[in-house]
Scaffold this motif. Structure first.
Motif, PDB file in Angstrom:
ATOM      1  N   ALA A  49      -6.152  24.281 -10.446  1.00 50.97           N
ATOM      2  CA  ALA A  49      -6.137  22.821 -10.564  1.00 50.97           C
ATOM      3  C   ALA A  49      -5.461  22.376 -11.863  1.00 50.97           C
ATOM      4  CB  ALA A  49      -7.557  22.274 -10.489  1.00 50.97           C
ATOM      5  N   LEU A  50      -5.726  23.065 -12.955  1.00 49.78           N
ATOM      6  CA  LEU A  50      -5.095  22.713 -14.232  1.00 49.78           C
ATOM      7  C   LEU A  50      -3.578  22.874 -14.153  1.00 49.78           C
ATOM      8  CD1 LEU A  50      -7.581  24.330 -16.802  1.00 49.78           C
ATOM      9  CD2 LEU A  50      -7.420  21.928 -16.135  1.00 49.78           C
ATOM     10  N   ALA A  51      -3.138  23.965 -13.545  1.00 48.16           N
ATOM     11  CA  ALA A  51      -1.700  24.186 -13.385  1.00 48.16           C
ATOM     12  C   ALA A  51      -1.099  23.109 -12.477  1.00 48.16           C
ATOM     13  CB  ALA A  51      -1.441  25.578 -12.813  1.00 48.16           C
ATOM     14  N   HIS A  52      -1.804  22.773 -11.416  1.00 46.17           N
ATOM     15  CA  HIS A  52      -1.338  21.753 -10.469  1.00 46.17           C
ATOM     16  C   HIS A  52      -1.226  20.382 -11.161  1.00 46.17           C
ATOM     17  CE1 HIS A  52      -0.855  19.640  -6.683  1.00 46.17           C
ATOM     18  NE2 HIS A  52      -1.896  18.883  -6.976  1.00 46.17           N
ATOM     19  N   ILE A  53      -2.236  20.026 -11.929  1.00 47.48           N
ATOM     20  CA  ILE A  53      -2.228  18.739 -12.643  1.00 47.48           C
ATOM     21  C   ILE A  53      -1.073  18.690 -13.630  1.00 47.48           C
ATOM     22  CG2 ILE A  53      -3.479  17.341 -14.337  1.00 47.48           C
ATOM     23  CD1 ILE A  53      -6.085  18.264 -12.904  1.00 47.48           C
ATOM     24  N   ARG A  54      -0.884  19.760 -14.370  1.00 52.93           N
ATOM     25  CA  ARG A  54       0.192  19.778 -15.372  1.00 52.93           C
ATOM     26  C   ARG A  54       1.570  19.771 -14.720  1.00 52.93           C
ATOM     27  NH1 ARG A  54      -3.659  22.809 -18.780  1.00 52.93           N
ATOM     28  NH2 ARG A  54      -4.229  21.269 -20.376  1.00 52.93           N
ATOM     29  N   GLN A  55       1.676  20.362 -13.527  1.00 52.99           N
ATOM     30  CA  GLN A  55       2.947  20.337 -12.806  1.00 52.99           C
ATOM     31  C   GLN A  55       3.230  18.934 -12.271  1.00 52.99           C
ATOM     32  OE1 GLN A  55       3.000  22.704  -9.259  1.00 52.99           O
ATOM     33  NE2 GLN A  55       5.229  22.680  -9.115  1.00 52.99           N
ATOM     34  N   GLN A  56       2.200  18.260 -11.767  1.00 49.45           N
ATOM     35  CA  GLN A  56       2.366  16.920 -11.206  1.00 49.45           C
ATOM     36  C   GLN A  56       2.567  15.854 -12.281  1.00 49.45           C
ATOM     37  OE1 GLN A  56       2.561  16.195  -7.891  1.00 49.45           O
ATOM     38  NE2 GLN A  56       2.536  18.409  -7.606  1.00 49.45           N
ATOM     39  N   SER A  57       1.960  16.062 -13.442  1.00 47.36           N
ATOM     40  CA  SER A  57       2.047  15.082 -14.543  1.00 47.36           C
ATOM     41  C   SER A  57       2.441  15.783 -15.840  1.00 47.36           C
ATOM     42  CB  SER A  57       0.701  14.384 -14.727  1.00 47.36           C
ATOM     43  OG  SER A  57       0.312  13.724 -13.568  1.00 47.36           O
ATOM     44  N   PRO A  58       3.698  16.161 -15.982  1.00 47.95           N
ATOM     45  CA  PRO A  58       4.109  16.919 -17.171  1.00 47.95           C
ATOM     46  C   PRO A  58       3.985  16.127 -18.484  1.00 47.95           C
ATOM     47  CG  PRO A  58       6.011  16.408 -15.784  1.00 47.95           C
ATOM     48  CD  PRO A  58       4.798  15.955 -15.046  1.00 47.95           C
ATOM     49  N   ALA A  59       3.973  14.810 -18.415  1.00 47.41           N
ATOM     50  CA  ALA A  59       3.861  14.000 -19.636  1.00 47.41           C
ATOM     51  C   ALA A  59       2.418  13.872 -20.123  1.00 47.41           C
ATOM     52  CB  ALA A  59       4.434  12.604 -19.396  1.00 47.41           C
ATOM     53  N   LEU A  60       1.477  14.296 -19.313  1.00 48.26           N
ATOM     54  CA  LEU A  60       0.062  14.180 -19.672  1.00 48.26           C
ATOM     55  C   LEU A  60      -0.282  15.149 -20.795  1.00 48.26           C
ATOM     56  CD1 LEU A  60      -2.674  12.876 -18.912  1.00 48.26           C
ATOM     57  CD2 LEU A  60      -3.027  14.792 -17.368  1.00 48.26           C
ATOM     58  N   GLN A  61      -0.767  14.615 -21.898  1.00 46.74           N
ATOM     59  CA  GLN A  61      -1.145  15.434 -23.054  1.00 46.74           C
ATOM     60  C   GLN A  61      -2.666  15.493 -23.123  1.00 46.74           C
ATOM     61  OE1 GLN A  61       1.075  17.059 -25.093  1.00 46.74           O
ATOM     62  NE2 GLN A  61       2.610  16.351 -23.649  1.00 46.74           N
ATOM     63  N   ALA A  62      -3.265  16.379 -22.366  1.00 42.77           N
ATOM     64  CA  ALA A  62      -4.719  16.517 -22.346  1.00 42.77           C
ATOM     65  C   ALA A  62      -5.080  17.992 -22.457  1.00 42.77           C
ATOM     66  CB  ALA A  62      -5.288  15.924 -21.060  1.00 42.77           C
ATOM     67  N   SER A  63      -6.186  18.260 -23.116  1.00 44.64           N
ATOM     68  CA  SER A  63      -6.647  19.646 -23.260  1.00 44.64           C
ATOM     69  C   SER A  63      -7.302  20.095 -21.957  1.00 44.64           C
ATOM     70  CB  SER A  63      -7.649  19.739 -24.409  1.00 44.64           C
ATOM     71  OG  SER A  63      -8.841  19.045 -24.068  1.00 44.64           O
ATOM     72  N   ASP A  64      -7.549  21.389 -21.856  1.00 46.85           N
ATOM     73  CA  ASP A  64      -8.236  21.913 -20.678  1.00 46.85           C
ATOM     74  C   ASP A  64      -9.621  21.285 -20.536  1.00 46.85           C
ATOM     75  OD1 ASP A  64      -6.035  23.481 -20.191  1.00 46.85           O
ATOM     76  OD2 ASP A  64      -6.968  25.368 -20.819  1.00 46.85           O
ATOM     77  N   ALA A  65     -10.305  21.096 -21.660  1.00 49.63           N
ATOM     78  CA  ALA A  65     -11.651  20.508 -21.624  1.00 49.63           C
ATOM     79  C   ALA A  65     -11.599  19.070 -21.118  1.00 49.63           C
ATOM     80  CB  ALA A  65     -12.292  20.555 -23.007  1.00 49.63           C
ATOM     81  N   GLN A  66     -10.613  18.304 -21.553  1.00 49.05           N
ATOM     82  CA  GLN A  66     -10.480  16.923 -21.079  1.00 49.05           C
ATOM     83  C   GLN A  66     -10.176  16.879 -19.593  1.00 49.05           C
ATOM     84  OE1 GLN A  66      -7.434  15.717 -23.840  1.00 49.05           O
ATOM     85  NE2 GLN A  66      -8.868  14.473 -25.031  1.00 49.05           N
ATOM     86  N   LEU A  67      -9.302  17.771 -19.145  1.00 50.40           N
ATOM     87  CA  LEU A  67      -8.988  17.805 -17.725  1.00 50.40           C
ATOM     88  C   LEU A  67     -10.178  18.240 -16.892  1.00 50.40           C
ATOM     89  CD1 LEU A  67      -5.368  19.297 -17.783  1.00 50.40           C
ATOM     90  CD2 LEU A  67      -6.061  16.925 -17.404  1.00 50.40           C
ATOM     91  N   ALA A  68     -10.942  19.205 -17.379  1.00 49.07           N
ATOM     92  CA  ALA A  68     -12.137  19.643 -16.648  1.00 49.07           C
ATOM     93  C   ALA A  68     -13.153  18.506 -16.551  1.00 49.07           C
ATOM     94  CB  ALA A  68     -12.762  20.862 -17.342  1.00 49.07           C
ATOM     95  N   GLN A  69     -13.318  17.746 -17.617  1.00 48.11           N
ATOM     96  CA  GLN A  69     -14.221  16.593 -17.578  1.00 48.11           C
ATOM     97  C   GLN A  69     -13.705  15.537 -16.608  1.00 48.11           C
ATOM     98  OE1 GLN A  69     -14.480  15.499 -21.694  1.00 48.11           O
ATOM     99  NE2 GLN A  69     -15.996  17.074 -22.152  1.00 48.11           N
ATOM    100  N   ALA A  70     -12.403  15.368 -16.554  1.00 45.63           N
ATOM    101  CA  ALA A  70     -11.814  14.403 -15.618  1.00 45.63           C
ATOM    102  C   ALA A  70     -12.046  14.841 -14.188  1.00 45.63           C
ATOM    103  CB  ALA A  70     -10.325  14.255 -15.897  1.00 45.63           C
ATOM    104  N   ILE A  71     -11.928  16.132 -13.924  1.00 47.45           N
ATOM    105  CA  ILE A  71     -12.195  16.648 -12.572  1.00 47.45           C
ATOM    106  C   ILE A  71     -13.641  16.378 -12.193  1.00 47.45           C
ATOM    107  CG2 ILE A  71     -12.383  18.773 -11.213  1.00 47.45           C
ATOM    108  CD1 ILE A  71      -9.906  19.804 -12.794  1.00 47.45           C
ATOM    109  N   LEU A  72     -14.551  16.545 -13.119  1.00 51.94           N
ATOM    110  CA  LEU A  72     -15.957  16.257 -12.837  1.00 51.94           C
ATOM    111  C   LEU A  72     -16.199  14.781 -12.598  1.00 51.94           C
ATOM    112  CD1 LEU A  72     -17.780  18.579 -15.378  1.00 51.94           C
ATOM    113  CD2 LEU A  72     -17.662  18.815 -12.894  1.00 51.94           C
ATOM    114  N   ALA A  73     -15.390  13.932 -13.210  1.00 55.01           N
ATOM    115  CA  ALA A  73     -15.567  12.483 -13.050  1.00 55.01           C
ATOM    116  C   ALA A  73     -15.058  11.983 -11.698  1.00 55.01           C
ATOM    117  CB  ALA A  73     -14.848  11.750 -14.174  1.00 55.01           C
ATOM    118  N   ILE A  74     -14.291  12.786 -11.005  1.00 52.94           N
ATOM    119  CA  ILE A  74     -13.740  12.363  -9.703  1.00 52.94           C
ATOM    120  C   ILE A  74     -14.850  12.301  -8.677  1.00 52.94           C
ATOM    121  CG2 ILE A  74     -12.187  13.021  -7.836  1.00 52.94           C
ATOM    122  CD1 ILE A  74     -10.314  14.160  -9.937  1.00 52.94           C
TER     123      ILE A  74
END
Length: 105
Positions: A80-105
């Protein structure tokens, strides 16, 4: 003499409390800005990937990652992290921020 010492002491205390208040304000501003950046990254990811199957499948792995403070990195989360970074290359978020975002979905 006593009055001038009292006035001097009061002035020193006033200046000391101002310095403490200023450092408190600076610290608070820094924390709030950091939280704001984290919230912005989280809301961007949450709105973009709400219906994405790869991201939704990584919820359990994201929960483990957040709970272990990054020690447990599941395969679905890595995907999922690789997929998110591929879909949104301009997104500057750490793995922890992305994991928290996934939990917020």
């Amino acid at each position: 003499m006593f009055r001038s010492r009292l006035l001097g002491t009061a002035l020193m205390l006033a200046l000391a409390s101002t310095a403490n208040a200023t450092s408190f304000v600076v610290t608070t501003d820094t924390v709030v800005r950091g939280l704001g950046a984290s919230t912005d990254a989280t809301s961007d990811v949450t709105s973009s990937f709400r219906d994405d199957k790869i991201v939704r499948a990584a919820r359990d792995d994201a929960a483990s990652f957040v709970a272990s403070q990054g020690a447990i990195r599941g395969v679905k989360l890595e995907s999922a992290l690789a997929h998110i970074r591929q879909q949104s290359p301009a997104l500057q978020a750490s793995d922890a921020q992305l994991a928290q975002a996934i939990l917020a979905i």
